[in-house]
Design an enzyme around this catalytic site. Structure first.
Site, short mmCIF file in Angstrom:
data_model
loop_
_atom_site.label_atom_id
_atom_site.label_comp_id
_atom_site.label_asym_id
_atom_site.label_seq_id
_atom_site.Cartn_x
_atom_site.Cartn_y
_atom_site.Cartn_z
N GLU A 265 -24.05 -75.65 5.10
CA GLU A 265 -24.12 -77.05 4.67
C GLU A 265 -25.24 -77.30 3.66
OE1 GLU A 265 -24.10 -79.67 8.05
OE2 GLU A 265 -22.15 -78.97 8.73
N GLU B 23 -17.31 -74.52 11.17
CA GLU B 23 -17.84 -75.29 12.30
C GLU B 23 -16.84 -76.37 12.68
OE1 GLU B 23 -21.68 -77.08 12.15
OE2 GLU B 23 -22.65 -75.30 11.33
#
Length: 717
Positions: free
Chosen positions: A281, A504
């Site tokens: 991220e 995720e």
């Protein structure tokens, strides 16, 4: 001969049971799991939009992030609610035994394999490798990491290494980079709390009341945003900033890349390592912001200084700052603050003595004749395209460095950009060849309402990325499936039609007033029913798109009070304190102890397919019926392999029905977790084939796709 065969005991029985055949053809046989294994990790390759094995079978990868507490050191205990030693030991920490002590590896890997996991997203941090100082690598940790990967290979687990970070570092409210990176830029990590430069659990006045999901708000706060801005675009936005005589951007990127290259070298001989992520991220910092005097994006919670206010606060200027709350409709929907308060009333500075704010030095802001802060260049970062101008060239250099560190290893590069829901920029078109030719699109997805609000509301769904919402269970299910389908669309349009793996995805277990713990901290008084419903809905959406994925997460030291031990998150599928979900008869060896919401995610699924699915394989989580319909590929000679979590889904036994051909059933022992593998050899005479798995007590076939009118095989197990 035309009916269902007599029911026989569960495959979990201590003595083997004979298989019963309904027809002479198709037929089945039985053998050990060792002879009926899924493809080894070293055999996994890539085709157009698919993972493949050496036989050309389409592979589905399902696994877990190992582990959530790998964000923090073991020595001293880095749990984020603990302040003691946080600053003092920044350079002397150890991450050895993250994700688990080696003497526990067999137990955890046995459990994960029994849940159907065949891939691990192995979370490590830059800090774990290079915490002692620039160029000083923790060789003990690298040796430990090599042993973890070797153990995973023993259990047939593929691994891809995730260089994890959240909002830059533990010292800016997340994890990732070592503390010395702040010092090199001139920031004082001990002064982030009084200057509102970062919201850090360790320095929060009441750690037990740290607000849920506020850590992401650090993305535009001074500490995190400054570091990322310099890391990605320092040559353009902070050209005067040099570290040890080197331009700051090049210095930081060089050290990050070199640390991961050390990991690549350490793992160069591990056949089960698929490759590396670019960065978990990644955040752009201030890059791309249109106006530094305004908040941007949908994420507003807690004390929220604008970027300009953050710059002024960090330089010792008290400022009145807006406070927001995700529980306020006006704040959530329209960005209206719930109030204002004076921040940094003592006039503390987040900069080290003798150092000046980087952005003030570059003329972004200054002071008027009265000494009051004044924004001079509100659009200073606006014209930089983060994806195309920052991330893409970095990823190309990074991938090349990893390949050079391990000659002969054609690493896959798992690419991810900022979460789409945060609206931090556009996804660039990537040159797959420049990235090494083996790229996986690995975005993340969460049900945002459930994650941020801590409540599961199956009848309403929110589409943050595009605006809008869905009502009703069916509407929400369609919305979530549509959101996940966009991952494949993005891959086709921007990532060269590379394979997709959702890196995720998961749900919090502390839902609905901590119902899992009876409203307190005692799992014996609670129930995981709501978390299980939420997780099942998420997995249904993944399966609707036939996606590979790694769930978030597996934490070996989870506790009811502190959850995953990081910022009060609580998403671990495992907890030593969890109430057993399986009976002693189903799990006599205790392999599944600690598992949470097992039936939501431990499901039958096709690991290797000798063809292409006609429709995405379906598992009816209410009736526990799995249906696979596919067309075979004439060029693929190997059988189709289906994983069956017998102990979890079918403790009383299950029935396998095939439309044609023959199959072999392999059963793991109770000590291995009681799972089964179905090896199906289709008939070449038919183009389309159906395999169904269901409980033995299920009614006659009627759920899912209709079976073709050909001799069926029904076998009770």
């Amino acid at each position: 001969g035309s009916g269902r065969p007599p029911r026989v005991p569960s495959p979990l029985a201590r003595s083997p049971t004979a298989m019963t055949r309904a027809r002479a053809r198709p037929s089945f046989s039985r053998r050990s799991t060792a002879a009926c294994q899924a493809p080894r990790a070293s055999e996994i390759s890539m085709g157009t939009g698919e993972f493949l094995d050496e036989a050309g079978r389409r592979l589905t990868l399902r696994g877990v992030n190992l582990g959530g507490s790998s964000k923090m050191p073991t020595v001293p205990d880095g749990s984020t609610h603990i302040l003691k030693g946080f600053f003092e030991t920044a350079s002397t920490v150890s991450f050895v035994n993250r994700p688990f002590p080696l003497d526990e590896a067999d137990a955890h890997l046995t459990r994960m394999r029994a849940w159907g996991f065949n891939v691990l997203r192995l979370c490590i941090t830059w800090e774990a490798v290079e915490h002692a100082g620039p160029g000083q690598y923790d060789r003990e940790f690298l040796r430990y990491l090599t042993e973890v990967v070797r153990k995973a290979e023993e259990y047939g687990m593929a691994v891809y290494v995730d260089p994890h970070q959240d909002v830059w570092s533990r010292f800016s409210g997340g994890d990732g980079a070592p503390a010395w990176t702040f010092e090199k830029v001139g920031l004082d990590v001990r002064r982030f709390a009084p200057t509102a430069a970062a919201l850090v659990h360790q320095t929060y006045p009441e750690p037990a009341k740290f607000p849920r999901m506020t850590w992401p708000t650090n993305l535009h706060k001074l500490a995190c945003a400054t570091m990322f801005s310099v890391f990605w675009a320092g040559d353009r936005v902070a050209p005067q900033l040099r570290i040890d005589g080197e331009p700051a951007q090049g210095y930081l990127q060089r050290h990050y890349t070199a640390a991961m290259a050390k990991v690549a070298w350490a793992l160069r001989a591990a056949p089960n390592v698929l490759g590396f992520g670019t960065m978990n991220e990644p955040l752009p910092g201030f890059v791309g912001l249109h106006h530094l005097g305004r908040l941007s994006g949908p994420l507003k919670n807690g004390l929220m200084p604008t970027p300009f206010e953050g710059m002024a606060l960090a330089s010792g200027h008290p400022m009145r700052v807006a406070r927001h709350s995700i529980t306020s409709l006006g704040s959530l929907a329209f960005g209206i603050p719930t109030g204002h308060e004076l921040a940094n009333p003592e006039g503390a500075s987040a900069w080290l003595p003798g150092r000046e704010c980087v952005w003030k030095a570059h003329g972004v802001w200054g002071e008027d004749k009265h000494g009051r802060p004044k924004l001079l260049k509100p659009d200073y970062f606006k014209k930089i395209d983060f994806g195309a101008e920052c991330f893409r060239p970095f990823a190309e250099r990074y991938g090349q460095a990893l390949r050079e560190a391990a000659p002969g290893r054609d690493w896959m590069l798992f690419v991810e950009l900022p979460p789409a829901d945060l609206k931090l920029g556009t996804f660039p078109k990537l040159d797959v060849a420049a990235l090494g030719g083996h790229v996986v699109h690995a975005p993340h997805w969460y049900d945002q309402l459930t994650l941020f609000f801590g409540r599961y509301t199956p009848w309403i769904g929110l589409d943050v990325a595009h605006g809008g919402f869905a009502l009703g269970k069916r509407g929400v299910a369609k919305l979530h499936a549509k959101q996940l389908s966009e991952a494949r669309t993005m891959s086709r349009e921007r990532v060269g039609n590379s394979p997709v793996l959702i890196g995720e995805v998961g749900v919090p277990f502390d839902l609905d007033g901590r119902a899992t713990y009876g409203g307190g901290d005692d799992p014996l008084k609670g129930s995981t029913d709501r978390a299980s419903q939420a997780l099942s809905a998420t997995v249904n959406a993944l399966e609707a798109n036939n996606l590979s994925y790694t769930l978030w997460c597996y934490v070996v030291d989870h506790t009811p009070e502190w959850g995953d031990r990081w910022n009060r998150e609580d998403l671990s599928l495992y907890s030593r304190t969890a109430v057993p979900e399986l009976s002693v008869t189903a799990d006599p060896a205790g392999v599944h102890l600690g598992g949470r919401a097992l039936r939501a995610f431990a499901r039958p699924y096709c690991q290797a397919l000798a063809g292409d699915v006609v429709v995405p394989p379906r598992f009816n989580d209410k009736k526990r019926v799995y249906t696979l319909t596919f067309r075979h590929d004439p060029d693929v000679k190997a059988p189709t392999l289906i994983f069956v979590p017998a102990a979890v889904q079918y403790p009383e036994g299950f029935a396998v029905t095939v439309s044609d051909g023959a199959y072999t059933l392999a059963q793991a022992t109770a000590q291995e977790g009681g799972f089964a593998m179905v090896e199906y050899v289709h008939s070449k005479e038919h183009a389309t084939h159906v395999v169904r798995i269901e409980p033995v007590e299920a009614p006659d076939p009627g759920d899912g796709a209709d079976m073709p009118a050909r001799s069926p095989l029904l076998s009770s197990v």
